[in-house]
Write a protein that holds these residues in place. Sequence first.
Motif, short mmCIF file in Angstrom:
data_model
loop_
_atom_site.label_atom_id
_atom_site.label_comp_id
_atom_site.label_asym_id
_atom_site.label_seq_id
_atom_site.Cartn_x
_atom_site.Cartn_y
_atom_site.Cartn_z
N ASN A 142 0.82 -1.21 0.00
CA ASN A 142 0.00 0.00 0.00
C ASN A 142 0.86 1.26 0.00
OD1 ASN A 142 -2.93 -1.09 0.69
ND2 ASN A 142 -1.50 -2.16 2.05
N GLY A 143 0.28 2.31 -0.54
CA GLY A 143 0.91 3.63 -0.46
C GLY A 143 0.20 4.45 0.59
N TYR A 144 0.85 4.74 1.70
CA TYR A 144 0.21 5.44 2.80
C TYR A 144 0.54 6.94 2.77
CZ TYR A 144 -0.92 0.88 4.72
OH TYR A 144 -1.44 -0.39 4.88
N ASP A 145 -0.42 7.71 3.26
CA ASP A 145 -0.21 9.15 3.38
C ASP A 145 0.49 9.50 4.69
OD1 ASP A 145 -1.71 9.88 0.94
OD2 ASP A 145 -3.44 9.14 2.07
N LEU A 146 0.45 8.58 5.65
CA LEU A 146 1.03 8.83 6.97
C LEU A 146 1.16 7.51 7.71
CD1 LEU A 146 1.77 11.17 9.06
CD2 LEU A 146 -0.54 10.84 9.95
N VAL A 147 2.20 7.41 8.53
CA VAL A 147 2.40 6.23 9.38
C VAL A 147 2.63 6.69 10.82
CG1 VAL A 147 3.86 4.25 9.91
CG2 VAL A 147 3.34 4.81 7.52
N LEU A 148 1.89 6.09 11.75
CA LEU A 148 2.13 6.26 13.19
C LEU A 148 2.87 5.02 13.66
CD1 LEU A 148 -1.38 7.63 14.16
CD2 LEU A 148 0.75 8.91 14.30
N LEU A 149 4.12 5.19 14.10
CA LEU A 149 5.00 4.05 14.34
C LEU A 149 5.51 4.03 15.78
CD1 LEU A 149 6.68 1.65 13.30
CD2 LEU A 149 8.37 3.31 12.45
N ASP A 150 5.21 2.96 16.49
CA ASP A 150 5.70 2.79 17.86
C ASP A 150 7.19 2.46 17.83
OD1 ASP A 150 5.60 2.52 20.63
OD2 ASP A 150 5.18 0.37 20.52
N ILE A 151 7.92 2.94 18.82
CA ILE A 151 9.37 2.69 18.87
C ILE A 151 9.67 1.31 19.45
CG2 ILE A 151 11.53 3.38 19.97
CD1 ILE A 151 10.78 6.23 19.58
#
Length: 224
Positions: A44-53
């Motif tokens: 997929n092509g995402y507009d934004l990613v929220l990524l946990d460390i």
Amino acid sequence: MANILVVDDERGIRDLLSEILNDEGHSVDLAENAAQARTARAGNGYDLVLLDIWMPDTDGVSLLKEWAAAGTLTMPVIMMSGHATIDTAVEATRIGALAFLEKPITLQKLLKAVEQGLARNAARQAAPPISVIQPPSDPVFSQLPAVLSAMADAGPHAHQGFDLDRPLREARDGFEKAYFEFHLAREGGSMTRVAEKTGLERTHLYRKLRQLGVDLGRSKRGFQ
């Protein structure tokens, strides 16, 4: 409506973020670890990613490095953590993360960060293609043209001589050191004024100067 990927090993956080973002009209995919995030990103092509460390298989910073190295870090990434240090946040920003959210994440901070991230993505997609590599956006690089111009105006005694035939990380460190030395000299060594000028908190600024090996005594005497 934007396509957003939420990557977090805690189900409660995934569900909460998904509910909030869905209420805002966005389409949300969920991943509970780096392996699922890789699969989702590949398809997929995402507009934004929220990524946990902090995740059990691969931490978020390492995953961010993978995407950057593979050339797939084409979307804004907002890092999340409840235990990350300032150094970890700085490293993530250097790699290409847009922002860092500390858990527990408030609704106001989440929506503001998402809004900024989507605005950044829209601006990047609307911008004409360029042939040069653009460094990650931060207070240091955003002032690069002005600082280099001021250094040039300062004459032959200005701090110059950047070796651009080096890896990006090393070249960036070299520029940042010169950048802070320039501002420290111009402000007479005043950490308060330099913090205001560069947009950094004093604690962060002190850490950055120590990390780069900036001589604070020399900054009060000016460039030699």
